[in-house]
Each structure stands twice: as structure tokens, then as C-alpha cells.
Design a protein around this motif. Sequence first.
Motif, PDB file in Angstrom:
ATOM      1  N   ARG A  38       0.814  -1.216   0.000  1.00 33.37           N
ATOM      2  CA  ARG A  38       0.000   0.000   0.000  1.00 33.37           C
ATOM      3  C   ARG A  38       0.849   1.268   0.000  1.00 33.37           C
ATOM      4  O   ARG A  38       0.526   2.233  -0.706  1.00 33.37           O
ATOM      5  CB  ARG A  38      -0.980  -0.018   1.172  1.00 33.37           C
ATOM      6  N   PHE A  39       1.919   1.287   0.773  1.00 36.39           N
ATOM      7  CA  PHE A  39       2.744   2.494   0.829  1.00 36.39           C
ATOM      8  C   PHE A  39       3.614   2.637  -0.419  1.00 36.39           C
ATOM      9  O   PHE A  39       3.928   3.748  -0.838  1.00 36.39           O
ATOM     10  CB  PHE A  39       3.601   2.488   2.093  1.00 36.39           C
ATOM     11  N   GLU A  46       3.698   5.972  -2.735  1.00 31.18           N
ATOM     12  CA  GLU A  46       4.999   6.591  -3.008  1.00 31.18           C
ATOM     13  C   GLU A  46       5.244   6.699  -4.508  1.00 31.18           C
ATOM     14  O   GLU A  46       5.671   7.754  -5.005  1.00 31.18           O
ATOM     15  CB  GLU A  46       6.103   5.775  -2.345  1.00 31.18           C
ATOM     16  N   ARG A 105       9.613  -0.261   3.219  1.00 28.13           N
ATOM     17  CA  ARG A 105       8.765   0.086   4.352  1.00 28.13           C
ATOM     18  C   ARG A 105       8.055   1.406   4.059  1.00 28.13           C
ATOM     19  O   ARG A 105       8.477   2.147   3.155  1.00 28.13           O
ATOM     20  CB  ARG A 105       9.625   0.231   5.622  1.00 28.13           C
ATOM     21  N   PRO A 106       7.020   1.749   4.807  1.00 30.32           N
ATOM     22  CA  PRO A 106       6.340   3.025   4.551  1.00 30.32           C
ATOM     23  C   PRO A 106       7.242   4.245   4.737  1.00 30.32           C
ATOM     24  O   PRO A 106       6.994   5.291   4.140  1.00 30.32           O
ATOM     25  CB  PRO A 106       5.184   3.023   5.559  1.00 30.32           C
ATOM     26  N   TRP A 107       8.302   4.100   5.517  1.00 32.75           N
ATOM     27  CA  TRP A 107       9.209   5.232   5.757  1.00 32.75           C
ATOM     28  C   TRP A 107      10.392   5.267   4.789  1.00 32.75           C
ATOM     29  O   TRP A 107      11.159   6.219   4.761  1.00 32.75           O
ATOM     30  CB  TRP A 107       9.752   5.196   7.195  1.00 32.75           C
ATOM     31  N   TYR A 156       2.396   4.976  11.115  1.00 31.16           N
ATOM     32  CA  TYR A 156       1.767   4.222  10.030  1.00 31.16           C
ATOM     33  C   TYR A 156       0.795   3.165  10.547  1.00 31.16           C
ATOM     34  O   TYR A 156       0.311   2.321   9.778  1.00 31.16           O
ATOM     35  CB  TYR A 156       2.848   3.572   9.167  1.00 31.16           C
ATOM     36  N   ARG A 188       1.014   0.461  12.254  1.00 33.87           N
ATOM     37  CA  ARG A 188       1.324  -0.963  12.155  1.00 33.87           C
ATOM     38  C   ARG A 188       1.290  -1.567  13.551  1.00 33.87           C
ATOM     39  O   ARG A 188       1.724  -0.951  14.507  1.00 33.87           O
ATOM     40  CB  ARG A 188       2.693  -1.180  11.512  1.00 33.87           C
TER      41      ARG A 188
END
Length: 478
Positions: A62-63, A67, A366-368, A470, A472
Motif C-alpha cells: 500500500r505504501f 509513493e 517500508r512506509p518510511w 503508520y 502498524r
Amino acid sequence: MAIHPVILCGGSGTRLWPLSRQSYPKQFVPLVGEETLFQASARRLSGRDFAAPLILTGSDFRFIVVEQLQSIGIDPGAILIEPEGRNTAPAILAAAMYLAKSDPDAVMLVAPSDHVLPDTEAFHDAVQQGLAAVEQGRLVTFGIHPAGPNTGYGYLELAAEPDGTGAAVALKSFVEKPCIDTAKTMVDAGNFLWNAGIFLFRVGDVLDAFNQLAADLVAPVQGAVDGAKPDLGFLRLSPEPWQNCPDISVDYAVMEKATNLSVVPYSGGWSDLGGWDAVWSESQPTDRGVVLSGSATSIDCANSLLRSDSENLELVGIGLENIIAVAMNDAVLVADKSRAQDVKLAVSALKSKNAPQATDFPKDHRPWGWFESLVSGSRFQVKRIHVHPGASLSLQSHFHRSEHWVVVQGTARVTLNDASKLVTENESVYIPVGSVHRLENPGKVPLVVIEVQTGTFMGEDDITRYDDKYARGEGAKG
């Protein structure tokens, strides 16, 4: 009337191993050109005639979806998170039910995220041809004029040979992937096209088709859509009803049974990049048929693809012919080009020996941002960590390892127990075992940190998470 693109973004693409893996499949990789296949698909389905794209994907991606869309300036519509992959029929039905809540007469254009259609204008023209049939209540699919007999694709048998205008033609039947002799016969007949798996229809019409032809899907998918919950801008379909959905393609569930199907013939160039041989043909080979990518060198090679996706690994081919060689920092594929469809066998073989390369991509997204392991031993591991501007890892601690962070690019904000400080380039900080800590990037350029872990266990599941922007849960990675 805006067309609502629906982009299906959940496949794994094992035939393009080692570049495409379960943790980071081919649609997110720049296989042909500078943009990823997903980005190219989203760009192709945008513009004056299109609404914001509706994306269906898995939780792990999803992230990455957000992005990659942001990096090309496209704002998505809803992003629906499938609890688990159930093939194309439940995904398309969920999209139709979601759109029906706001506009039951909306027109939806369903497309995979990993196909190549280089002529966007020709594709848009084909979509306009399909709209004429949609207005008559037809379910429209797109058929590709065969470049030659091919046993890797399903075929569409048309009721009549296309007249050359691009107008939609009634579908007579679907044909499964044929043997080579049957494929030659069909191509010679002139009324058979490759099945592209792209669809255009009104929401109400496709919902009627599911109700009539695949009624067993309707209740569980409706329950998953009705029970969907927002999560940081995403919409998570409810997992309990979703698990009752059969795993079935839309062709088997609906299209092969429907009597109101039309096909738009398309000749503007298309590939599903279903193997490295397709990547080779779409990459403009030289006069000797050689395709080079990354740090690759060819000496007296012919009809071969040489690709290195590791910045520190030089791939050199000498006297090769009809060879695919793909090198990454953790795996290398060498195959005869005629065996490109068998690359998926490599994935099965690696899974049987529990090799992480079968499914895990070297860069763990990762989302970050992302990280990659540079070197590891029995009681240590060295990682490169890349944190996007404004992003942060969770507030966490570890039971089994300590960490030493060295900033090599950007500025980090480091939280260590009750204290917080800025750490700039060439500075470092030590994180003892059990300390509550967080790494953030407060700047406007990427933050790059070299992390040295020491201890008895370096697994990603050695994380106690206290706070995470996020959302998680406990046990999530990164």
C-alpha cells in the motif's frame, strides 16, 4: 463522462525472478524505461477523460503504491486493500460495488498494473471505440492483434474478422492457451486475438453479470466492501467475508459465460512482460539482438539479455547466444532464452530449500523508506537504511540486539529513552539493548544511515513497538 480506471496491483510475477519477487513484484520495478510498470500504467490511465485511479492491492504494497504515484504527480482515488489475493473476479467485483455507492452508471476501465502499451494515444482511441459498445450495455474486453503464433496467451475468437476500423466486434468464445499448431491455425484464420485481460463496462452492467453468472461471489464481496474500514487514507476490505470468496479469475467467473461481450481489436503494441524473453523484445535489442542494462558488458554476444541490478556487480558476457543473464547482489539467473517461461521453476526450487531469495527482495521496502543488509554474521549485521524526508521509524525497542547508527547523508533526529537530539553527517549514536528509540528524518533530503547490529538475534520480529505513525501493529516489520 469520466472513465474510472481500476488498476489491479497484486501479482507476484515469478517468471521475472530474481528481479520480481513476492515481496516486491514486477509492477514496482523499472523493467522497460525509467518508470515502473505500475507508474506507466497509472500515467496511461490519466488525463482529461479519466477520473482518479482506483487501486486494488495488498497490505504489503500500500505504501509503495502511494509513493510511486506521488513521485509522478498522480493523486489516487480510493486504494482498496485486499486481505489476501483472491484473483481478479473478487477484486473487480469489489471495485464495482465501491463505485456503485457513488455512481451506479459509472464506466470502469479495468487494467493490470504490469503490462506495456507504449502507444498511449492508440490505447485511448481504442477505449473510445469501446465506449460505443458500453453504451449499448455490452461488456467490453480488448484483444491484441497477434504478432505471430504464441502459446503463452489465451485467445479471443471473434464472431467476425475485424474490419480495420477498430470498432468493437462480438465475441464468439474464449480459447485457452493453445499448442503451437493450434496457435498457427488461429492466427492464420484472422478472427482470433490475444486476450489482454483489460475490460471496459458500466458498473451496473458488470454487477448484473456477477449477480446472474457468479452469484456465489456477491454476498462475500458485498460483506467485505460494506465492512471495509478506513486506515490512514486506505480502505481495508473486511477480512472475514473476504476469506469466503473463491479464488477465481473474472474470465472463468463471468466473461466466459456472458452473452453480451464485445472485443475491441488493438494493434498499438502490447506486452504483458510475462517472461525475460518479453523484456528482451520490448527493450529494443541492438542489431546483434543484445540488450544491456545496468553494469553489464557484452563481448561477441548475440540475441541475449544481460542485466545487472547491483551497483557493485559487473556482469560480463563473452560469446553468449540466446542467453538471459540477470544479476542481483543476492542471486543470479542464467537461462537459455527459449526456456524463459520456466524461470518460475527456479522459484519453486528455491522455496523447497527454504532459500530467502525465492520470495524476499534484497531491499526491504517500508512506509518510511527501505533498508538492505550489506553483510551479516553469527552475532552481527550491517544495514543501509534510507529514510524519506519527513518520515520516521516506529518508537521501538529490542530484546536481543544493540545498534550503532552512523549518519552518512542528511540529518537524523534520534529519540533515545527520554532524550531527543539531532545527529548529522559523520556523527553516530549508540542504542543499547532494551532502549526505547526512534529514528526520524526531519529534513528535506533523504536520510541514509549505516546501522551495525550486534547481539544474539537480528531478526526483524525482534521489535516491541510503542508508537507508529503508520498504524502498524505489534510484530510488524520495520
